[in-house]
Design a protein around this motif. Sequence first.
Motif, short mmCIF file in Angstrom:
data_model
loop_
_atom_site.label_atom_id
_atom_site.label_comp_id
_atom_site.label_asym_id
_atom_site.label_seq_id
_atom_site.Cartn_x
_atom_site.Cartn_y
_atom_site.Cartn_z
N GLY A 33 0.82 -1.21 0.00
CA GLY A 33 0.00 0.00 0.00
C GLY A 33 0.86 1.26 0.00
O GLY A 33 0.61 2.19 -0.76
N ARG A 34 1.86 1.27 0.86
CA ARG A 34 2.77 2.42 0.92
C ARG A 34 3.57 2.53 -0.37
O ARG A 34 3.80 3.63 -0.87
CB ARG A 34 3.73 2.30 2.12
CG ARG A 34 3.08 2.45 3.46
CD ARG A 34 2.55 3.83 3.71
NE ARG A 34 3.64 4.75 3.91
CZ ARG A 34 3.55 6.05 3.82
NH1 ARG A 34 2.40 6.60 3.56
NH2 ARG A 34 4.58 6.82 4.00
N GLU A 37 1.54 4.23 -2.92
CA GLU A 37 1.43 5.66 -2.66
C GLU A 37 2.68 6.40 -3.14
O GLU A 37 2.58 7.45 -3.79
CB GLU A 37 1.22 5.91 -1.18
CG GLU A 37 -0.14 5.47 -0.67
CD GLU A 37 -0.25 5.58 0.84
OE1 GLU A 37 0.55 6.31 1.46
OE2 GLU A 37 -1.15 4.94 1.40
N GLU A 40 2.93 6.24 -7.02
CA GLU A 40 1.90 7.10 -7.62
C GLU A 40 2.32 8.57 -7.50
O GLU A 40 2.16 9.35 -8.44
CB GLU A 40 0.56 6.86 -6.93
CG GLU A 40 -0.59 7.61 -7.57
CD GLU A 40 -1.91 7.27 -6.94
OE1 GLU A 40 -2.84 6.97 -7.68
OE2 GLU A 40 -2.01 7.32 -5.69
N ARG A 41 2.88 8.93 -6.37
CA ARG A 41 3.34 10.32 -6.17
C ARG A 41 4.46 10.65 -7.16
O ARG A 41 4.48 11.74 -7.73
CB ARG A 41 3.82 10.50 -4.73
CG ARG A 41 4.33 11.88 -4.42
CD ARG A 41 3.21 12.90 -4.43
NE ARG A 41 3.77 14.19 -4.12
CZ ARG A 41 3.56 15.27 -4.86
NH1 ARG A 41 2.78 15.23 -5.89
NH2 ARG A 41 4.11 16.40 -4.53
#
Length: 57
Positions: A33-34, A37, A40-41
Amino acid sequence: MRVRKELEKAERRATAQLMFDLGQKAYGRGMYGRAFEFLERALTIIPRPTLFGGEVG
């Protein structure tokens, strides 16, 4: 003015590289999950049509 744009571009690339590196580390530790993130950033900072953006995507 041109120097400022180049500095901003270099700063964005450095930030995207950091997000990419953090995403890889998180993925390697099973923190999917991290990792998502962070990756995606990185993509929001550097668009896909660039060589680095393609590596992130």
